[in-house]
Design a protein around this motif. Structure first.
Motif, mmCIF file in Angstrom:
data_model
loop_
_atom_site.group_PDB
_atom_site.id
_atom_site.type_symbol
_atom_site.label_atom_id
_atom_site.label_comp_id
_atom_site.label_asym_id
_atom_site.label_seq_id
_atom_site.Cartn_x
_atom_site.Cartn_y
_atom_site.Cartn_z
ATOM 1 N N UNK A 136 2.986 -0.886 4.851
ATOM 2 C CA UNK A 136 2.695 0.552 4.396
ATOM 3 C C UNK A 136 3.962 1.437 3.880
ATOM 4 N N UNK A 137 3.935 1.821 2.508
ATOM 5 C CA UNK A 137 4.406 3.354 2.555
ATOM 6 C C UNK A 137 3.514 4.626 2.698
ATOM 7 N N UNK A 138 3.805 5.673 3.612
ATOM 8 C CA UNK A 138 3.098 7.307 3.602
ATOM 9 C C UNK A 138 4.139 7.984 3.146
ATOM 10 N N UNK A 139 3.367 8.819 2.248
ATOM 11 C CA UNK A 139 4.656 9.993 1.409
ATOM 12 C C UNK A 139 3.323 11.414 2.370
ATOM 13 N N UNK A 194 -3.748 12.537 9.082
ATOM 14 C CA UNK A 194 -4.630 11.912 8.107
ATOM 15 C C UNK A 194 -4.247 9.982 7.630
ATOM 16 N N UNK A 195 -3.312 10.662 6.762
ATOM 17 C CA UNK A 195 -2.509 9.160 5.727
ATOM 18 C C UNK A 195 -2.160 7.866 6.987
ATOM 19 N N UNK A 196 -0.786 8.618 8.353
ATOM 20 C CA UNK A 196 -0.962 7.393 9.125
ATOM 21 C C UNK A 196 -1.474 7.032 9.450
ATOM 22 N N UNK A 197 -3.105 7.553 10.184
ATOM 23 C CA UNK A 197 -3.474 6.957 11.067
ATOM 24 C C UNK A 197 -4.833 6.108 9.402
ATOM 25 N N UNK A 198 -5.015 6.080 8.268
ATOM 26 C CA UNK A 198 -5.608 5.222 7.969
ATOM 27 C C UNK A 198 -4.582 4.093 7.136
ATOM 28 N N UNK A 199 -2.929 4.621 7.436
ATOM 29 C CA UNK A 199 -2.498 3.334 7.361
ATOM 30 C C UNK A 199 -2.933 2.945 8.618
ATOM 31 N N UNK A 200 -2.594 3.061 9.886
ATOM 32 C CA UNK A 200 -2.724 2.117 10.912
ATOM 33 C C UNK A 200 -3.516 1.323 10.996
ATOM 34 N N UNK A 201 -5.201 2.084 10.354
ATOM 35 C CA UNK A 201 -6.013 1.267 9.974
ATOM 36 C C UNK A 201 -5.730 -0.209 8.989
ATOM 37 N N UNK A 202 -5.587 0.643 7.889
ATOM 38 C CA UNK A 202 -5.336 -0.570 7.068
ATOM 39 C C UNK A 202 -4.569 -2.325 8.058
ATOM 40 N N UNK A 203 -2.926 -1.179 8.508
ATOM 41 C CA UNK A 203 -2.037 -2.615 8.856
ATOM 42 C C UNK A 203 -3.193 -2.870 10.288
ATOM 43 N N UNK A 210 1.013 -1.054 0.015
ATOM 44 C CA UNK A 210 0.260 0.012 0.007
ATOM 45 C C UNK A 210 0.782 1.465 -0.038
ATOM 46 N N UNK A 211 0.144 2.682 -1.035
ATOM 47 C CA UNK A 211 1.205 3.371 -0.820
ATOM 48 C C UNK A 211 0.597 4.523 -0.597
ATOM 49 N N UNK A 212 -0.012 5.450 0.674
ATOM 50 C CA UNK A 212 -0.774 6.721 0.655
ATOM 51 C C UNK A 212 0.796 8.113 0.631
ATOM 52 N N UNK A 213 -0.131 8.358 -0.362
ATOM 53 C CA UNK A 213 0.958 9.771 -0.050
ATOM 54 C C UNK A 213 -0.133 10.912 -0.248
ATOM 55 N N UNK A 214 0.046 11.319 0.710
ATOM 56 C CA UNK A 214 -0.651 13.119 0.852
ATOM 57 C C UNK A 214 0.004 14.006 0.880
ATOM 58 N N UNK A 215 -1.126 14.969 -0.214
ATOM 59 C CA UNK A 215 -0.855 16.020 -1.171
ATOM 60 C C UNK A 215 -1.875 16.628 -1.749
ATOM 61 N N UNK A 216 -2.047 18.454 -1.392
ATOM 62 C CA UNK A 216 -2.658 18.972 -2.358
ATOM 63 C C UNK A 216 -2.255 19.435 -3.518
ATOM 64 N N UNK A 217 -0.399 19.467 -3.950
ATOM 65 C CA UNK A 217 -0.218 19.753 -5.212
ATOM 66 C C UNK A 217 0.623 17.909 -5.462
ATOM 67 N N UNK A 218 -0.247 17.409 -6.179
ATOM 68 C CA UNK A 218 0.121 16.432 -7.169
ATOM 69 C C UNK A 218 1.049 16.604 -8.655
ATOM 70 N N UNK A 219 1.761 16.017 -9.121
ATOM 71 C CA UNK A 219 1.617 16.332 -10.244
ATOM 72 C C UNK A 219 1.165 16.751 -11.120
ATOM 73 N N UNK A 244 5.505 -3.489 -6.902
ATOM 74 C CA UNK A 244 4.411 -3.665 -8.403
ATOM 75 C C UNK A 244 2.762 -4.569 -7.324
ATOM 76 N N UNK A 245 2.986 -4.891 -6.011
ATOM 77 C CA UNK A 245 2.086 -5.555 -5.206
ATOM 78 C C UNK A 245 1.509 -4.907 -4.291
ATOM 79 N N UNK A 246 1.342 -3.267 -4.710
ATOM 80 C CA UNK A 246 1.103 -1.797 -4.452
ATOM 81 C C UNK A 246 -0.754 -1.544 -4.847
ATOM 82 N N UNK A 247 -1.088 -0.798 -3.494
ATOM 83 C CA UNK A 247 -2.193 -0.411 -4.383
ATOM 84 C C UNK A 247 -1.806 0.832 -3.187
ATOM 85 N N UNK A 248 -2.520 2.461 -4.809
ATOM 86 C CA UNK A 248 -1.513 3.156 -4.409
ATOM 87 C C UNK A 248 -2.517 4.256 -4.954
#
Ligand code: ACO
Length: 343
Positions: free
Chosen positions: A141-144, A124-133, A82-91, A108-112
């Motif tokens: 999970x990788x949280x950015x 918010x992202x670390x809270x959500x990652x916590x819930x998933x884990x 799982x990869x969650x990227x917290x941002x309001x300025x994505x590419x 290759x095995x990650x939802x993102x």
């Protein structure tokens, strides 16, 4: 939303950060707009910030942070699911920055996906990652947390350009042997959203020349000082802790005056508080992980240290987490050693 951890301990096993190379000092800004180093330092505590070049996008800045976090966690690309990227300025709005980075990192095995919660995005992202884990849906999970708010600004608006900078941080989260996250508190007030907005950035019709970030600084200041205290207090109570138990306080780095207010009201000593807003300004979702990296470099994140993090920002949103630092990866490291054997 508020809750304390139950069941398996989930912690941070890898941490990284990155900022653009270009430094913009207050004097540089004073050459562009009607302001001064003295005004900016007095009102905000900021001395300089990093600014992305025209060709640097969110993922360019965030990838080095993600690589550091993955390397430190000893995570093989195939293990990250799982990869969650917290941002309001994505590419760009799509493909998401998380999907682009997962591809570059060969996860290759990650939802993102990207997650938008203003400057509170990382919380918010670390809270959500916590819930998933914690539920077992994710194993690693990788949280950015990253933003390039410089690209959203009206560079003639002196009330906003002095505040923001660009930066990124990343963490790997997974089950750990001891410690880990103890609890979270998150909230949102869309009614106050008008005080910090980016009209023209979405599907709502916008009757203006060029979209840019708009802010009612005084209202955001009042909101910020209120929630920095109420959210931190709530998560401490939820976890049966007091401010005296906190070894390291990591507040969102928006303005030194907001941090000073929270420090005084919470009753925590400045010595236990991480401040780097002077060097980076407000990096939005990058702010708290960048401060975690600094806290560790200063020797504050010792094994078992109780870390209190509080963020706030556009939405309006806020969020806190309480974390006992350290603990070994419970599932062993990348080459499959049991936790007890992993140094
Ligand atoms: N340089 C010089 N003068 C300035 C500048 C500047 N950059 N900006 C404003 N001024 C002037 C104003 O025009 C005003 O002049 P006046 O008295 O002649 O009218 C004077 O300075 C005072 O302005 P205020 O807005 O009252 O200044 P204040 O002390 O409130 O500080 C600030 C402004 C720093 C923006 C403060 O309100 C603040 O920090 N607010 C919170 C902002 C924030 O944290 N936003 C991010 C939230 S997180 C996220 O999700 C993005």
């Amino acid at each position: 939303m508020i809750g304390s951890a139950t069941g398996v301990a989930i912690g941070i096993t890898g941490l990284g950060s990155n900022v653009p190379e270009t430094v913009m000092t207050n004097d540089d800004l004073a050459r562009l707009i009607d302001t001064s180093d003295e005004w900016i330092r007095e009102r905000t505590g900021i001395r300089e910030r990093r600014i992305a070049t025209r060709d640097e996008a969110l993922s360019d800045i965030a990838l080095p942070a993600a690589r550091q976090a993955l390397a430190e966690a000893g995570a093989q690309p195939s293990e990250i699911d799982l990869v969650i990227c917290a941002t309001v300025t994505p590419d760009m709005l799509f493909p998401t920055a998380a999907a682009l980075m997962a591809d570059t990192l060969e996860l290759r095995n990650a939802a993102a996906y990207d997650l938008a919660a203003g400057c509170t995005g990382f919380m918010y992202a670390i809270t959500q990652a916590y819930g998933m884990l914690a539920s077992g849906l994710s194993k690693k999970t990788l949280v950015i947390g990253a933003d390039v708010l410089s690209k959203t600004l009206d560079w003639e608006d002196r009330s906003t350009v002095v505040l923001f900078g660009d930066g990124a941080g990343a963490v790997v989260m997974e089950p750990v042997s001891t410690g880990g996250f103890l609890g979270f508190e998150l909230g949102a007030d869309g009614g106050g959203g008008v005080h910090l907005s980016y009209p023209g950035s979405g599907s709502r019709y916008f009757d203006g020349s060029k979209p840019s970030l708009e802010m009612n600084g005084r209202e955001v200041f009042k909101f910020a000082t209120r929630v920095m205290v109420s959210s931190a207090t709530a998560v401490l109570e939820q976890c049966g802790k007091t401010i005296a138990d906190v070894d390291c306080y990591v507040p969102h780095q928006a303005n030194k005056r907001i941090i000073d207010y929270a420090v005084e009201k919470l009753g925590i000593s400045p010595e236990r508080t991480v401040v780097n807003v002077d060097r980076f300004g407000n990096t939005s979702s990058g702010s708290i992980p960048l401060a975690l990296v600094d806290a560790r470099a200063e020797g504050r994140l010792t094994e078992g240290a109780l870390v209190l993090m509080t963020g706030m920002g556009a939405g309006l949103t806020w969020g806190s987490a309480l974390l006992q630092w350290g603990g070994k990866a419970q599932l062993g490291n990348a080459i499959g050693l049991p936790a007890a054997v992993v140094a």
